[in-house]
Structures are given as C-alpha cells and as structure tokens.
Design an enzyme around this catalytic site. Structure first.
Site, mmCIF file in Angstrom:
data_model
loop_
_atom_site.group_PDB
_atom_site.id
_atom_site.type_symbol
_atom_site.label_atom_id
_atom_site.label_comp_id
_atom_site.label_asym_id
_atom_site.label_seq_id
_atom_site.Cartn_x
_atom_site.Cartn_y
_atom_site.Cartn_z
ATOM 1 N N SER A 91 71.673 107.156 93.719
ATOM 2 C CA SER A 91 71.445 108.430 93.673
ATOM 3 C C SER A 91 71.909 109.259 92.136
ATOM 4 C CB SER A 91 71.834 109.492 94.753
ATOM 5 O OG SER A 91 70.978 110.847 94.631
ATOM 6 N N HIS A 140 77.622 120.807 84.956
ATOM 7 C CA HIS A 140 77.357 121.546 84.139
ATOM 8 C C HIS A 140 78.581 122.595 83.952
ATOM 9 C CE1 HIS A 140 73.158 120.988 84.849
ATOM 10 N NE2 HIS A 140 73.483 120.899 86.234
ATOM 11 N N CYS A 160 73.572 107.547 98.281
ATOM 12 C CA CYS A 160 72.930 107.199 99.497
ATOM 13 C C CYS A 160 73.448 105.983 99.837
ATOM 14 C CB CYS A 160 71.427 106.971 99.163
ATOM 15 S SG CYS A 160 70.696 108.421 98.460
#
EC number: 4.1.1.50
Length: 130
Positions: free
Chosen positions: A63, A68, A83
């Site tokens: 995944s 940020h 996953c």
C-alpha cells in the site's frame, strides 16, 4: 476481526522543526519506516514547499505511507496504510515518532476492508486466485 488492511492515521506534535523542513531527511525517514514494517518499497515522491514544509509518499507493494509537514508549527500528519499479514504499520509509527522527535501524538487505527463487511470468509487468505 480480519481485514484486508490496517490504516494508521497519526498526528505528530511538537516535532523537531528543522527535521520537518528537510526534504532529504523526511524522504529517507519515510523509506526507513517502510522497511521497518517489513514492506517492499516500490517508489517514492517528495516535495519541499516554499517557504517551508514537505509532502511525500512512499509506495509499497503492500500500500503506502504519506507525510505532510508544517515545520512552523512543529506538526506532521502521517498516514500508514498496509495490507497483508506480513507488515506491521505500528513499527513505522514508532520509528517516525522517534525520528521526528515528537513530544505528543494522536493516533487512530482503522481496519480497511473488513472481511465480514465485504463477505469474505474469516479463514480466507489475503491473496486469492482470480
């Protein structure tokens, strides 16, 4: 409860402001975080904003991990989505908390693709043949 993936959404507060504004350090730290989970790195893309801040993604076979940063506030928003049964997103969380020198966190985990909600039998493997 079994699921296809685990999604950790983390808020890192009171971080080292210089680290949060260093795109090279953030990229390397996010890649290292992916390795900490046991994931397979596919690609990454990072950008430093002016006057400050970094955004980036590490794509893994299992995944992705994103970040940020807002250095002016000592804050980073991080998503760790993995996953499969062989990777542990909490290892990435622990690693990043230390690297960013976060003094305070808020974190939640969401199970993505819950077997019972999709209708997958509980004993099914993650990867089924199509």
């Amino acid at each position: 409860m079994k699921s296809l993936g685990r999604h950790i959404i983390a808020e890192f507060y009171d971080c080292d402001k210089e680290i949060l504004d260093n795109v090279e350090k953030i990229e390397q730290s996010m890649k290292n975080a992916a390795y900490e989970t046991g994931a397979t790195l596919v690609n990454s893309s990072f950008h430093r904003f002016l006057p400050y801040g970094v955004s980036g993604v590490v794509v893994i076979s299992e995944s992705h991990l994103t970040i940020h940063t807002w250095p002016e506030y000592g804050y980073a928003a991080v998503d760790l989505f993995t996953c499969g049964d062989d990777v542990d997103p909490w290892k990435a969380f622990t690693y990043l908390k230390e690297v960013l020198k976060s003094q305070r966190v808020h974190v939640v985990e969401h199970l993505r693709g819950k077997y019972d909600e999709i209708g997958i039998p509980e004993n099914s493997p993650h990867k089924m043949e199509v």
